[in-house]
Design an enzyme around this catalytic site. Sequence first.
Site, PDB file in Angstrom:
ATOM      1  CD  GLU A  98      -2.900  -0.961   2.375  1.00  0.00           C
ATOM      2  OE1 GLU A  98      -4.104  -1.079   2.125  1.00  0.00           O
ATOM      3  OE2 GLU A  98      -2.470  -0.742   3.513  1.00  0.00           O
ATOM      4  CB  VAL A  99       3.852   2.299  -1.823  1.00  0.00           C
ATOM      5  CG1 VAL A  99       4.733   3.539  -1.849  1.00  0.00           C
ATOM      6  CG2 VAL A  99       4.598   1.101  -1.239  1.00  0.00           C
TER       7      VAL A  99
END
Lengths: 539, 539
Positions: free
Chosen positions: A336-337
């Site tokens: 989840e960057v």
Amino acid sequence: MLKLIIFLMCFGVIFANNFWIVKPGPKYPPTKGEVWPKPQYQTKEKTFYIFNPLQFKIMSTYQTCDILTNAVERYFYILTSQIGGRIRKRKERAHRRHVSQGLNKGYINNLEIALMEPCEDYPHLNMDESYNLTVSATSTLSSPSIWGVIRGLETFSQLFYLSDDRNEIRINSTQIYDFPRYKHRGLLLDTSRHFISVTNILKTLDAMAMNKMNVFHWHIVDDQSFPYKSEKFPELSNVGAYDLSMVYTKEDIKKIIEFATNRGIRVIPEFDVPGHTASWGSSHPDLLTECYEGNKVVGLGPMNPTKNRTYILLRELFQEIQTWFPDRYFHIGGDEVGLDCWRSNPEIKEYMKNNTLTVAGLHALFMRRVIPLLTNNSKLIVWQEVFDEGVKLANDTLIQVWKYNWITEMINILIAGREVIFSSTWYLSEMSSEWPDFYLPDPRKMVYGITLNKNLLPGIVGGEACMWGEMVDDRNVINRVWPRASAVAERLWSTLDDKMNFKLEIPTETYSRIEEQTCRMIRRGVDAQPPSGPGFCNV
Amino acid sequence: MLKLIIFLMCFGVIFANNFWIVKPGPKYPPTKGEVWPKPQYQTKEKTFYIFNPLQFKIMSTYQTCDILTNAVERYFYILTSQIGGRIRKRKERAHRRHVSQGLNKGYINNLEIALMEPCEDYPHLNMDESYNLTVSATSTLSSPSIWGVIRGLETFSQLFYLSDDRNEIRINSTQIYDFPRYKHRGLLLDTSRHFISVTNILKTLDAMAMNKMNVFHWHIVDDQSFPYKSEKFPELSNVGAYDLSMVYTKEDIKKIIEFATNRGIRVIPEFDVPGHTASWGSSHPDLLTECYEGNKVVGLGPMNPTKNRTYILLRELFQEIQTWFPDRYFHIGGDEVGLDCWRSNPEIKEYMKNNTLTVAGLHALFMRRVIPLLTNNSKLIVWQEVFDEGVKLANDTLIQVWKYNWITEMINILIAGREVIFSSTWYLSEMSSEWPDFYLPDPRKMVYGITLNKNLLPGIVGGEACMWGEMVDDRNVINRVWPRASAVAERLWSTLDDKMNFKLEIPTETYSRIEEQTCRMIRRGVDAQPPSGPGFCNV
């Protein structure tokens, strides 16, 4: 309709043929002396031995070591005080009846432990956890490995039960040959969203040992707080922890690892980068990317992959962590960057343009630069995004699958020759899921169902139950994890009954057996919640 | 989609304009010195007083009585030890800064309580809970009623807060006039599906007082177990309780009622008949109806309404219960009767035929015969089925609505001139519902939305949060009830913000305020769970 069912359930109606017939008592009476997770091969006779705490001995022949001595002491205490303490006082049982004389084979005197090979110092991915156990007047437990002995001692302790008249503790004549179905059987605990005390981490490890889980995945820091108290960078927790008291010191970590090692449990730290790092920015804002809306900075996002200082700090910090955590595996996250933040930042846009990189490529670049910062012969675990974004990974990297496209994702990873840890259906943080929801899914079965390719299956090395910390703190974490994680533990250890698939029901025996396992955990200090409905533990 | 949202939530993403921006720290930082449930009228100034535990006094003028003395002692302890104990040790605060000198109005010295009328012995449906509170150096709390004084003391204790530097306890200059929106604000606890210890019942009562709830609806027995230890019929619990230790004795009940009375909480017992009575049958199978399949008895169903012995036992038992429970109201259940079992029984079929009765008519007959068994001037509470099946009920009977047809059901009951207790949307046993789900629905608003008839609304006298016991036992009941029941408590006490309806969001202030209320409960020994996400209580 679901709501109607819930309501009917709430009013205790039993769905029998005649649903208006109800009966008093527990919904699923606990079994007596059944093992959780279920052993691979077990034969149990009706004959039994009586347990007398005062005359029982555990002896170890062949090899010994500190871990074994510690385990013998621990289980001797469990057997004599906790299990033995359940019989009625002598006075109460003056009028003892000997109704089952014919099945009674006298006292169980000894357990002889035969450890066939020298002890290893730390548990590891490929450790041998198999064991043989024979219960008779002189019982024997043998294993090539200290880890197998520890699993066998747990099984042995679970075979004892209280007779119906509560006058004696019994154990049936039994033969067991046992080993795990998957070699990585983990529990993820998140200590960033809420701080969890060392006491409850140790309690969690104890419960893991009762359920034969072998990996404690410590998601130690995240956006919300940074409770890891670094010696090299004390400011990270001084500013980033919720409170100066809500930290894990070097000594705490040492204690946790020692406690885990004694139970055959690996401790794998996760320091999730480059996303989920807001709390790092409390003391080191320059590690993070400034996110823009038009020309305006609107907040801080993931780590800045274009700055050398980011990698310098990570190298120093990771080296410290790796001297504190002996496991060869290190989890560097990668999920989840906030790629949109990178996309919004003028400097990063420029950098991407100059290096003809996409944002996914930038994520890959970051990971490529981070991996060599770990000490030699480190092995990696990453969340699935790192694989998805095409980062070049070493062959022994484990990819943890957590998203909703799990079957195709696993197949892709396996076909690429990588190994998988499965978590997607095992999010304990989904509070409305009960243990049967976690019990049914099996990653190998799912992949085989689609591919009909047995060769892919060994690449699924295991799975993890994940307790993200948003809705649990030190007061309810034990209750919310147990016995729901026990369902995952049995799925990962035991042979899968081929008759049981997604459409079929879990056998009633399993419902009763998890009741016994729950009461057992409670008796041993783990405040597990009721698994499936009305009942009580008569301890 | 829901699952995706849960996943995103699990990874702590904050849905802001730029959802990739995350920030460290708690999701909703607790408020400081805000009251839960919110008072009706409150003005609060920025000026504040300092609390010094050593010099503070509570004095009561006008009337006094044991309940008042007890309450004063209790809150004096809470203020001086629990709240006062939170300031840093003297040494730590040597370098105290006086940044907010201008707002500091010195010490708060006294609270003077003016109780204007003699005390009542027991709380009741129409008790006065209103109070006036003025906070200044010498603060005053006045009420016409002991119950108002108790509510006001709770409010007063909640106004204190720790300064940001943790050097002092403060209370702002405040004026409050307060009273409840609904007069019946209950919590149902089921002690049959799992046994709940007296300790946790007392803790529950303490938490109810912190949330200004005033009715403990004790669903004491049900199908699964009969923990009420009768003196007249000891066999009911000797055989019907889960265990001989899992019972409530006369002394336990007395202790619980005294504890509740001191907190202005009524204790209403429910002995649910004729359904939900399987555990009665453990000792008295002849009370229950034999259910048939063809010519074969297949089990026991509800009480047998055609036998005199049923009514004889009920009369004797109810008389005992009513000498132990002083409240005039008695809940006789009446829900979910297994009418099909009655229908299947040849003797009952014959009886219905001879008396030209339907099964609903038979249920009505049973209720008609049971009601006069209660002592004179008893008042009844029944589940909605009893109304639905046309039983003739006294005007002052309260009908508890719990099913899914709640709006039409309430309208029907109100049009028939009866009074309603609402529970349908407040089932705490729905484990996946969180406090905001319980916070939004308001029964009067729902009925008004359909009927536009204000005259019907006073007939809704209140509501109850229901914690059925299938999935909670002594280890998790406190955690599962609090702070979710706090949402119901505020809905029932406070004025409804007209701007807030089902479609709108709950204000952020409310999220922060329930965080403070949760930390407050924890500080006072109630292990409440995290209400809405990442955070911590810095106590």
